[in-house]
Design a protein around this motif. Structure first.
Motif, PDB file in Angstrom:
ATOM      1  N   ARG A  76      -7.176  -0.805  -6.295  1.00 15.46           N
ATOM      2  CA  ARG A  76      -6.584   0.523  -6.243  1.00 15.46           C
ATOM      3  C   ARG A  76      -5.220   0.525  -6.922  1.00 15.46           C
ATOM      4  O   ARG A  76      -4.568  -0.504  -7.047  1.00 15.46           O
ATOM      5  N   ALA A  77      -4.788   1.711  -7.327  1.00 12.50           N
ATOM      6  CA  ALA A  77      -3.468   1.881  -7.934  1.00 12.50           C
ATOM      7  C   ALA A  77      -2.921   3.233  -7.491  1.00 12.50           C
ATOM      8  O   ALA A  77      -3.602   4.000  -6.800  1.00 12.50           O
ATOM      9  N   THR A  78      -1.693   3.508  -7.861  1.00 11.30           N
ATOM     10  CA  THR A  78      -1.061   4.783  -7.531  1.00 11.30           C
ATOM     11  C   THR A  78      -0.779   5.545  -8.815  1.00 11.30           C
ATOM     12  O   THR A  78      -1.043   5.065  -9.923  1.00 11.30           O
ATOM     13  N   HIS A  79      -0.205   6.720  -8.670  1.00 10.45           N
ATOM     14  CA  HIS A  79       0.226   7.509  -9.822  1.00 10.45           C
ATOM     15  C   HIS A  79       1.720   7.287 -10.093  1.00 10.45           C
ATOM     16  O   HIS A  79       2.439   8.216 -10.463  1.00 10.45           O
ATOM     17  N   GLY A  80       2.182   6.063  -9.873  1.00 14.01           N
ATOM     18  CA  GLY A  80       3.579   5.711 -10.125  1.00 14.01           C
ATOM     19  C   GLY A  80       4.355   5.367  -8.880  1.00 14.01           C
ATOM     20  O   GLY A  80       5.433   4.773  -8.958  1.00 14.01           O
ATOM     21  N   CYS A  81       3.806   5.735  -7.710  1.00 18.41           N
ATOM     22  CA  CYS A  81       4.479   5.410  -6.453  1.00 18.41           C
ATOM     23  C   CYS A  81       4.238   3.956  -6.058  1.00 18.41           C
ATOM     24  O   CYS A  81       3.473   3.235  -6.697  1.00 18.41           O
ATOM     25  N   ILE A  82       4.894   3.556  -4.992  1.00 13.37           N
ATOM     26  CA  ILE A  82       4.705   2.230  -4.414  1.00 13.37           C
ATOM     27  C   ILE A  82       4.004   2.422  -3.074  1.00 13.37           C
ATOM     28  O   ILE A  82       4.572   3.019  -2.149  1.00 13.37           O
ATOM     29  N   GLY A  83       2.763   1.984  -2.993  1.00 15.10           N
ATOM     30  CA  GLY A  83       1.989   2.125  -1.773  1.00 15.10           C
ATOM     31  C   GLY A  83       2.088   0.874  -0.924  1.00 15.10           C
ATOM     32  O   GLY A  83       1.929  -0.238  -1.422  1.00 15.10           O
ATOM     33  N   VAL A  84       2.363   1.050   0.362  1.00 14.48           N
ATOM     34  CA  VAL A  84       2.477  -0.073   1.296  1.00 14.48           C
ATOM     35  C   VAL A  84       1.582   0.211   2.501  1.00 14.48           C
ATOM     36  O   VAL A  84       1.233   1.356   2.770  1.00 14.48           O
ATOM     37  N   PRO A  85       1.189  -0.834   3.251  1.00 17.95           N
ATOM     38  CA  PRO A  85       0.372  -0.602   4.447  1.00 17.95           C
ATOM     39  C   PRO A  85       1.043   0.399   5.387  1.00 17.95           C
ATOM     40  O   PRO A  85       2.271   0.410   5.534  1.00 17.95           O
ATOM     41  N   ILE A  86       0.255   1.243   6.024  1.00 15.73           N
ATOM     42  CA  ILE A  86       0.816   2.358   6.785  1.00 15.73           C
ATOM     43  C   ILE A  86       1.710   1.884   7.928  1.00 15.73           C
ATOM     44  O   ILE A  86       2.794   2.448   8.164  1.00 15.73           O
ATOM     45  N   GLU A  87       1.319   0.849   8.653  1.00 16.91           N
ATOM     46  CA  GLU A  87       2.160   0.357   9.752  1.00 16.91           C
ATOM     47  C   GLU A  87       3.488  -0.168   9.222  1.00 16.91           C
ATOM     48  O   GLU A  87       4.552   0.051   9.821  1.00 16.91           O
ATOM     49  N   PHE A  88       3.440  -0.861   8.077  1.00 21.21           N
ATOM     50  CA  PHE A  88       4.667  -1.340   7.435  1.00 21.21           C
ATOM     51  C   PHE A  88       5.517  -0.146   6.996  1.00 21.21           C
ATOM     52  O   PHE A  88       6.746  -0.146   7.170  1.00 21.21           O
ATOM     53  N   ALA A  89       4.871   0.881   6.446  1.00 13.09           N
ATOM     54  CA  ALA A  89       5.594   2.071   5.991  1.00 13.09           C
ATOM     55  C   ALA A  89       6.345   2.731   7.135  1.00 13.09           C
ATOM     56  O   ALA A  89       7.478   3.206   6.961  1.00 13.09           O
ATOM     57  N   GLN A  90       5.735   2.769   8.311  1.00 11.78           N
ATOM     58  CA  GLN A  90       6.403   3.363   9.471  1.00 11.78           C
ATOM     59  C   GLN A  90       7.635   2.565   9.857  1.00 11.78           C
ATOM     60  O   GLN A  90       8.706   3.130  10.123  1.00 11.78           O
ATOM     61  N   LYS A  91       7.519   1.249   9.880  1.00  8.81           N
ATOM     62  CA  LYS A  91       8.664   0.403  10.219  1.00  8.81           C
ATOM     63  C   LYS A  91       9.772   0.562   9.183  1.00  8.81           C
ATOM     64  O   LYS A  91      10.961   0.648   9.532  1.00  8.81           O
ATOM     65  N   LEU A  92       9.398   0.612   7.911  1.00  5.54           N
ATOM     66  CA  LEU A  92      10.387   0.772   6.855  1.00  5.54           C
ATOM     67  C   LEU A  92      11.053   2.142   6.947  1.00  5.54           C
ATOM     68  O   LEU A  92      12.273   2.261   6.790  1.00  5.54           O
ATOM     69  N   PHE A  93      10.269   3.176   7.203  1.00  8.15           N
ATOM     70  CA  PHE A  93      10.800   4.535   7.329  1.00  8.15           C
ATOM     71  C   PHE A  93      11.849   4.601   8.438  1.00  8.15           C
ATOM     72  O   PHE A  93      12.908   5.231   8.276  1.00  8.15           O
ATOM     73  N   ASP A  94      11.563   3.964   9.557  1.00  2.99           N
ATOM     74  CA  ASP A  94      12.502   3.979  10.675  1.00  2.99           C
ATOM     75  C   ASP A  94      13.762   3.166  10.388  1.00  2.99           C
ATOM     76  O   ASP A  94      14.819   3.428  10.960  1.00  2.99           O
ATOM     77  N   GLN A  95      13.656   2.193   9.481  1.00  5.08           N
ATOM     78  CA  GLN A  95      14.788   1.315   9.183  1.00  5.08           C
ATOM     79  C   GLN A  95      15.690   1.869   8.084  1.00  5.08           C
ATOM     80  O   GLN A  95      16.913   1.702   8.125  1.00  5.08           O
ATOM     81  N   ALA A  96      15.088   2.524   7.105  1.00  3.29           N
ATOM     82  CA  ALA A  96      15.832   2.940   5.913  1.00  3.29           C
ATOM     83  C   ALA A  96      16.537   4.278   6.134  1.00  3.29           C
ATOM     84  O   ALA A  96      16.131   5.092   6.964  1.00  3.29           O
ATOM     85  N   SER A  97      17.577   4.489   5.341  1.00  6.33           N
ATOM     86  CA  SER A  97      18.351   5.733   5.392  1.00  6.33           C
ATOM     87  C   SER A  97      18.505   6.299   3.991  1.00  6.33           C
ATOM     88  O   SER A  97      18.394   5.574   2.985  1.00  6.33           O
ATOM     89  N   LYS A  98      18.767   7.596   3.897  1.00  9.10           N
ATOM     90  CA  LYS A  98      19.081   8.186   2.606  1.00  9.10           C
ATOM     91  C   LYS A  98      20.271   7.453   1.997  1.00  9.10           C
ATOM     92  O   LYS A  98      21.241   7.154   2.673  1.00  9.10           O
ATOM     93  N   GLY A  99      20.164   7.175   0.703  1.00  9.21           N
ATOM     94  CA  GLY A  99      21.232   6.475   0.005  1.00  9.21           C
ATOM     95  C   GLY A  99      21.024   4.983  -0.097  1.00  9.21           C
ATOM     96  O   GLY A  99      21.658   4.336  -0.947  1.00  9.21           O
ATOM     97  N   ASP A 100      20.177   4.402   0.753  1.00  7.77           N
ATOM     98  CA  ASP A 100      19.889   2.974   0.637  1.00  7.77           C
ATOM     99  C   ASP A 100      19.268   2.686  -0.724  1.00  7.77           C
ATOM    100  O   ASP A 100      18.483   3.485  -1.252  1.00  7.77           O
TER     101      ASP A 100
END
Length: 210
Positions: A171-195
């Motif tokens: 699989r591939a994306t249309h330019g985005c970076i796809g990560v496993p959904i559980e990992f994405a949730q952890k990253l979303f909770d960790q990251a902030s705007k501007g990082d």
């Protein structure tokens, strides 16, 4: 089949693991440092000399104090997350398109790594350093038939983002970076705007700065 960061001695092993592509990483033993006041057998600590040498050789553009030990090959859909005992501090994200890996750092310590999907040839993922422009927990693509893009971290004005995906071989994306959904949730909770998110294909490649 892709694997996580390989680092026995930073100046040489990091160069191999972070720029030469798909390699096998053997288990490594933690190198506890007295000045941290804590130890975790699941990570490897880097000396000041190793950090200075890596920066001098262009392997790193910022300090990395420790990385996660990942003792087995990572496959599509795999990730590791361990922020136990890691102090609070600045977060930055490194995406290596050649080795198909993302690494998340907090206060100089790697706290997460995962196998990624990235853009196909007609919709390539850009190289460069990008600040997180927006966080959207339940995003759907306007361009691509309302495709779900959970836990979106938007990086560019034209929509390049990190987001949760069904990460499978072929699989591939249309330019985005796809990560496993559980990992994405952890990253979303960790990251902030501007990082900052640093996306590379290989060291020395021309980068686009947002």
């Amino acid at each position: 089949m892709v694997v996580a960061l390989a680092l026995a001695g930073l100046a040489t092993a990091a160069a191999a693991a972070w720029s030469s592509g798909i390699i096998e990483r053997p288990p490594v033993q933690a190198q506890a440092k007295e000045n941290y006041g804590w130890s975790d057998k699941n990570r490897t600590y880097l000396s000041d000399a190793q950090i200075l040498q890596a920066r001098a050789q262009g392997v790193l553009d910022r300090d990395v104090r420790s990385i996660l030990n990942v003792p087995k090959q990572m496959r599509y859909g795999d990730f590791v997350w361990n922020d136990r005992n890691v102090p609070q501090g600045p977060v930055w994200i490194r995406v290596d398109l050649k080795s198909q890996l993302i690494s998340v750092f907090r206060a100089g310590h790697e706290i997460g790594t995962a196998v990624i999907l990235y853009g196909a040839e007609d919709k390539e993922t850009p190289n460069g350093t990008f600040p997180i422009l927006a966080k959207i927990r339940d995003h759907k693509s306007i361009t691509y038939d309302n495709a779900p893009m959970p836990y979106t971290l938007r990086l560019t004005g034209d929509g390049v983002s990190i987001h949760g995906s069904d990460v499978q071989w072929g699989r591939a994306t249309h330019g985005c970076i796809g990560v496993p959904i559980e990992f994405a949730q952890k990253l979303f909770d960790q990251a902030s705007k501007g990082d900052q998110v640093v996306i590379i294909h290989e060291w020395g490649s021309k980068q686009r700065n947002s």
